[in-house]
Design an enzyme around this catalytic site. Sequence first.
Site, PDB file in Angstrom:
ATOM      1  N   ASP A  80      33.514 -27.108  -2.966  1.00 39.25           N
ATOM      2  CA  ASP A  80      33.817 -25.678  -2.949  1.00 39.25           C
ATOM      3  C   ASP A  80      34.856 -25.457  -1.854  1.00 39.25           C
ATOM      4  O   ASP A  80      34.567 -25.613  -0.665  1.00 39.25           O
ATOM      5  CB  ASP A  80      32.527 -24.885  -2.683  1.00 39.25           C
ATOM      6  N   LYS A 106      37.801 -14.286  -3.286  1.00 40.68           N
ATOM      7  CA  LYS A 106      38.013 -14.265  -1.841  1.00 40.68           C
ATOM      8  C   LYS A 106      39.514 -14.360  -1.519  1.00 40.68           C
ATOM      9  O   LYS A 106      40.256 -13.450  -1.809  1.00 40.68           O
ATOM     10  CB  LYS A 106      37.188 -15.384  -1.201  1.00 40.68           C
TER      11      LYS A 106
HETATM   12  N1  PLP Z   1      31.311 -20.130  -3.053  1.00 45.40           N
HETATM   13  C1  PLP Z   1      31.408 -19.547  -1.863  1.00 45.40           C
HETATM   14  C2  PLP Z   1      31.759 -20.384  -0.654  1.00 45.40           C
HETATM   15  C3  PLP Z   1      31.187 -18.184  -1.724  1.00 45.40           C
HETATM   16  O1  PLP Z   1      31.273 -17.613  -0.517  1.00 45.40           O
HETATM   17  C4  PLP Z   1      30.846 -17.420  -2.873  1.00 45.40           C
HETATM   18  C5  PLP Z   1      30.588 -15.965  -2.782  1.00 45.40           C
HETATM   19  O2  PLP Z   1      30.492 -15.410  -1.715  1.00 45.40           O
HETATM   20  C6  PLP Z   1      30.741 -18.075  -4.108  1.00 45.40           C
HETATM   21  C7  PLP Z   1      30.994 -19.433  -4.169  1.00 45.40           C
HETATM   22  C8  PLP Z   1      30.369 -17.316  -5.346  1.00 45.40           C
HETATM   23  O3  PLP Z   1      31.488 -16.625  -5.818  1.00 45.40           O
HETATM   24  P1  PLP Z   1      31.428 -15.225  -6.621  1.00 45.40           P
HETATM   25  O4  PLP Z   1      30.826 -14.217  -5.698  1.00 45.40           O
HETATM   26  O5  PLP Z   1      32.864 -15.003  -6.966  1.00 45.40           O
HETATM   27  O6  PLP Z   1      30.577 -15.465  -7.813  1.00 45.40           O
END
Ligand code: PLP
Length: 397
Positions: free
Chosen positions: A192, A217
């Site tokens: 990620d 983000k």
């Molecule tokens: N990965 C990280 C590091 C995140 O901070 C988030 C959400 O805050 C996600 C994945 C999940 O993404 P989404 O909120 O766009 O579904």
Amino acid sequence: MEYATLALDSLALDSLAVHAGRDDLADLGVHALPLDLSSTSPLPDLEHGGASYEAMATGGHPTAEGGNVYARLWNPTVARFESALATLERTAESVAFSSGMAAMTASILAVKAELGGNHVVAVRPLYGGTDHLLASGLLGVEVTYCAPDEVAASVREDTCLVVLETPANPTLELVHIRAVVTAADGRPVLVDNTFATPVLQNPALDGAALVLHSATKYLGGHGDTVGGVVACNPEWAAALRRVRAVTGALMHPLGAYLLHRGLSTLPLRVRAQQESAHKTAAWLSTHPAVVRVFYPQIPECDPLGLVGRQMRGPGAMLALQLTGGYDHAARVTSNVRLFTHAVSLGGVDSLIQHPAALTHRPVAPDARPSADIVRLSIGLEDVDDLQRDLDQALARS
Ligand code: PLP
């Protein structure tokens, strides 16, 4: 009319961010990104339409003769964003989804379908939603949570995926991607890359099979789009598109349009936000109300020396451990004025939030961040204004 084409491979990141995914625009006779909202496409004839449908339903691209057929299978605005993001992540392709969690769900379903196992190794800490999804049992996977140096001992015959974040949400731990890829011993590793962005880190170059973003983000950067994307090789992209075609967690074309436009300023935004985060972390390190600052540039947060090696910079996220526990943290989040007290991150405006009560609330208590920690996402405001706001909030709390 024939237009000269641009060779992207010779360009630096800042140029790619502005030009990638736009190679068909001149032929379309436009300069800005087109927004294609059609849910369906006229079919030239049954034979060619059917062949294109078949190509996409099995994970491929539409055929030139058969067209896009149906927006759950292909959308040109989304495909342009996917192409741009893949270029920035140094992968052949990428596949976009309706959210970061939809991208994570599709990744798990895709590796299960392709490799057959149902065991996942998850390096903690992870974003609370990811941790929760894995623990929920909803996707039929068994999970072993571990530290980075426990991956080799945690993988099994039926392990289909190793998941990690670096820097990790919320306390910015850095994980040595190459070491985990080696320990995974041939199993796909999903990194990620939401916190680092392709500006600061390209996990695929370190051996990650799947590079995931909550596009919500930094990629969009303006807090007005929810989306997710996975950058990878053509085989994994086909597997992800097969999952997306049947489960339908599509990125909306308007979201893809905004994200693609956002990519143009991504390098500038990330570098400017990082500079302010760096100054703010240094200033907070000497603040009497702060026990500890979590920021990758601080040597004790980077014991393996990954900043400058794996990462091109420490990024713009930081976390603070406060002297007065949960109550202190709750007061600070209420007393900020320029920062917004809100979850999410990576936008042009600065945010503060309390992970244990919010983003990481669903995490098992023994793995949840401690209640005296708050997380900051540093935006593009003047750094002195940001520090004055934090100073008054800390003083009043
Ligand atoms: N990965 C990280 C590091 C995140 O901070 C988030 C959400 O805050 C996600 C994945 C999940 O993404 P989404 O909120 O766009 O579904």
